[in-house]
Design a protein around this motif. Sequence first.
Motif, PDB file in Angstrom:
ATOM      1  N   UNK A  97       0.869  -1.232  -0.044  1.00  0.00           N
ATOM      2  CA  UNK A  97      -0.113  -0.021   0.132  1.00  0.00           C
ATOM      3  C   UNK A  97       0.933   1.344  -0.056  1.00  0.00           C
ATOM      4  N   UNK A  98       0.490   2.191  -0.908  1.00  0.00           N
ATOM      5  CA  UNK A  98       1.209   3.513  -0.917  1.00  0.00           C
ATOM      6  C   UNK A  98       0.970   4.368   0.579  1.00  0.00           C
ATOM      7  N   UNK A  99       2.089   4.910   0.865  1.00  0.00           N
ATOM      8  CA  UNK A  99       1.771   5.655   2.250  1.00  0.00           C
ATOM      9  C   UNK A  99       0.738   6.995   2.155  1.00  0.00           C
ATOM     10  N   UNK A 100       0.663   7.296   0.978  1.00  0.00           N
ATOM     11  CA  UNK A 100      -0.212   8.413   0.760  1.00  0.00           C
ATOM     12  C   UNK A 100      -1.525   7.806   0.177  1.00  0.00           C
ATOM     13  N   UNK A 101      -1.747   6.614   0.057  1.00  0.00           N
ATOM     14  CA  UNK A 101      -2.969   5.989  -0.310  1.00  0.00           C
ATOM     15  C   UNK A 101      -4.250   6.637   0.251  1.00  0.00           C
ATOM     16  N   UNK A 102      -5.195   6.745  -0.843  1.00  0.00           N
ATOM     17  CA  UNK A 102      -6.608   7.394  -0.134  1.00  0.00           C
ATOM     18  C   UNK A 102      -7.215   6.454   0.654  1.00  0.00           C
TER      19      UNK A 102
END
Length: 216
Positions: A104-109
């Motif tokens: 998961x991207x750290x800045x995922x929505x």
Amino acid sequence: MIRVLIADDQSMVRTGFRMILESQDDIEVVADVADGVAAVTKARELRPDVCLLDIRMPGLDGLEVTRQLAGPDVADPFKVVVVTTFDLDEYVHTALRNGASGFLLKDAGPALLIEAVRAAERGDALVSPQVTVRLLKHFDGTTARREVDPPKEPLTARELDVVRATARGLTNTEIGAELYLSLSTVKTHLAAVQGKIGARNRVEIAAWAWRSGLMD
């Protein structure tokens, strides 16, 4: 109810993730901790359904925590989603070998965070489409390829189609639509592939596809 443990050394990230996840009726955050040692301790104590781990943490980093909770030697492995960023490509190989089942991207929505947790819980681990190719191409090298064991028996043409689609980050539903297969048939193919190549989840299937040169 999906029980989640959050481990991140940034209190703002932990608070934000907790608020997002607990806004859902089917998700409960059972603990949030700031370091890797506490993550291992709390996970073993509380047995959450999903562990959401940052990579960079004091004490033990997320890669080592993943190994201790989900590694090949763990008899009853946890489901781990590793939180990563584009500048951490070099850690992907280690995370996968240590048992991570999702990225998961750290800045995922909020929507993607929630879906990543739900996907991990049901064994259909999510690898964010934005990072799948970027991250898994890490395995497209000669050194990694030497580490690939041949399948126990050859994959069928349809199984190879499903593997390639999985390696591109498609969900089971998307794979079914693209290949004109029912959802149950996609799951059957994935289960067969896991048995043949010794993978424990779809992320390991995707990694195997890149390492073996199947995505060239």
